[in-house]
Design a protein around this motif. Structure first.
Motif, PDB file in Angstrom:
ATOM      1  N   GLU A   1      36.921   7.384   5.110  1.00 12.51           N
ATOM      2  CA  GLU A   1      37.202   8.499   6.022  1.00 12.51           C
ATOM      3  C   GLU A   1      36.288   9.687   5.745  1.00 12.51           C
ATOM      4  N   ARG A   2      35.981   9.933   4.457  1.00 10.20           N
ATOM      5  CA  ARG A   2      35.112  11.048   4.093  1.00 10.20           C
ATOM      6  C   ARG A   2      33.718  10.862   4.687  1.00 10.20           C
ATOM      7  N   TYR A   3      33.153   9.694   4.480  1.00 10.46           N
ATOM      8  CA  TYR A   3      31.800   9.458   4.992  1.00 10.46           C
ATOM      9  C   TYR A   3      31.786   9.339   6.517  1.00 10.46           C
ATOM     10  N   CYS A   4      32.833   8.797   7.079  1.00 10.35           N
ATOM     11  CA  CYS A   4      32.917   8.704   8.537  1.00 10.35           C
ATOM     12  C   CYS A   4      32.958  10.095   9.158  1.00 10.35           C
ATOM     13  N   ARG A   5      33.709  11.003   8.568  1.00  8.58           N
ATOM     14  CA  ARG A   5      33.793  12.384   9.060  1.00  8.58           C
ATOM     15  C   ARG A   5      32.427  13.062   8.996  1.00  8.58           C
ATOM     16  N   ARG A   6      31.741  12.886   7.893  1.00 10.63           N
ATOM     17  CA  ARG A   6      30.415  13.484   7.750  1.00 10.63           C
ATOM     18  C   ARG A   6      29.425  12.864   8.739  1.00 10.63           C
TER      19      ARG A   6
END
Length: 409
Positions: free
Chosen positions: A300-305
């Motif tokens: 989720e962190r990398y997807c958001r970025r």
């Protein structure tokens, strides 16, 4: 005293300059000039390893038994953790005693595999662009490299049909990597089936780098080479804890697959190192046993970025498709600029560090790789600086046919 007679081995002269070392020099110079650098160059995850991993390391560090030489082949517990992880993720059954080998990071293993299996003059197939260890390891071993140029119109997949028969007949090893660093490309299961059939037809050792096994988004699940029937007879697969578990500096990875190939690498390594500090292996066991909820948070962190930066770059003219995996964006250079010049312009004008695509081979020219290793507030600052510097993407205009012309038959 004249020291001209002290010359390095010829194998070093075959290596192109390592761009990340050059970037470090430029970054140091920029910092000396007072620039507030935002480093999106290396694939170096931000933040620390998960708390349970750190706690396991501290506990293991306090145990005197862990301070001696570890077993050459890694601890039995870590090897079992590796094979259990593969079974959970891919339903692949592996023998922890012969089909799994811990490594000092996957880069070390990828490079040493070439030293274990490549004789000077052997032909090695490597995609271009590719992670540098995929071609630098064989170069150090004296290989002849056949670059398989990847193209955007082929979705950055290796075109096996484009490899001449005489090249395939000579080839000893084929390195590949999906999800891909640097292109972010993913490969369907059918591609893995095709490459296994290709390697079996021509008796080629397959080396797959699956370091982004769990950095996948929007429901996509990467394929393991070892899921494909027959792959274990001709191939091995490398993995690292650097990316998913924020353990880049810990230097822990592993290789799994064909027991005979792994034995060759193990034999070489027993003559070069003493393996991974047992404390780190204990911590790595903990990482591989973390619940799926941790992996989902990372995704989720990398997807958001990813989404944030793609949208922002879109407002500056770049139309970048959403990557299904990895921690990067693969960004085209403005027309007329090569990747080195574009990366240097960005660094000098904005203090933002990106990696020129030619660092990954000739096939990477025309692109830069941007690592998603900063939170969205920092990425917003990147976009602000690009906008302020007037850096944007303006595609070349498409030539229009003159009105009234007829097409000939």
């Amino acid at each position: 005293m004249n020291l001209d007679w002290i010359t390095p081995a010829k194998r070093l002269s075959a290596l192109p300059p390592y761009v990340f070392a050059r970037l470090d020099e430029l970054k140091a110079r920029a910092r000396e000039q007072g620039l507030d650098l935002i480093d999106l160059g290396m694939g170096n995850p931000d933040g620390s390893a998960p708390a349970p991993v750190i706690e396991a390391a501290i506990t293991a560090l306090n145990n005197p038994i862990n301070h001696g030489y570890p077993p050459f082949e890694g601890t039995a517990n870590f090897r079992r953790a590796i094979t259990s992880w593969y079974h959970r993720r891919y339903q692949v059954t592996l023998d922890p005693d012969s089909e799994a080998l811990p490594l000092l990071g996957s880069k070390e293993g990828l490079t040493h595999l070439a030293l274990a299996y490549v004789n000077p003059g052997d032909l090695v197939l490597v995609p271009s662009p590719a992670y540098p260890a995929h071609f630098r390891g064989p170069l150090i071993a004296g290989a002849e490299i056949h670059s398989m140029i990847l193209k955007p119109e082929k979705d950055w997949l290796i075109d096996l049909a484009a490899i001449p028969d005489e090249i395939a007949e000579r080839a000893k090893i084929l390195y590949f990597n999906y999800p891909s660093n640097p292109t972010t490309a993913t490969a369907p299961r059918e591609f893995f089936e095709e490459i296994v059939a290709f390697a079996r037809r021509y008796s080629i050792l397959l080396v797959h780098d699956l370091c982004y096994a769990e950095l996948a988004f929007d429901g996509y699940k990467p394929t393991s080479l070892l899921e494909i029937p027959g792959a274990n007879e001709i191939g091995v697969e490398f993995h690292t804890l650097s990316k998913t578990y924020n353990m880049a500096g810990w230097r822990v990875g592993f290789v799994v697959g064909n027991r005979h190939i792994i034995q060759g690498l193990r034999t070489l390594k027993t003559n070069l190192d003493y393996g991974i500090f047992a404390v780190l292996q204990t911590a790595a066991e903990t990482a591989l046993d973390l619940p799926d909820s941790y992996v989902h948070q990372v995704q989720e962190r990398y997807c958001r970025r990813r989404d944030f930066l793609i949208q922002g770059l879109g407002e500056l003219g770049w139309q970048i498709p959403k990557s299904k995996a990895t921690m990067y964006l693969w960004v085209p250079c403005p027309p007329g600029q090569n990747s080195t010049d574009f990366a240097l312009d960005i660094l000098q004008q904005t203090g933002v560090v990106v990696t020129p695509g030619n660092a990954f081979g000739v096939g990477g020219e025309g692109y830069v790789r941007v690592s998603l290793i900063a939170e969205c507030d920092r990425l917003a600052e990147v976009l602000r600086r690009l906008t302020q510097a007037g850096i944007r993407y303006q595609p070349e205009p498409v030539a229009q046919k003159p009105v009234g012309t007829r097409l000939s038959n």
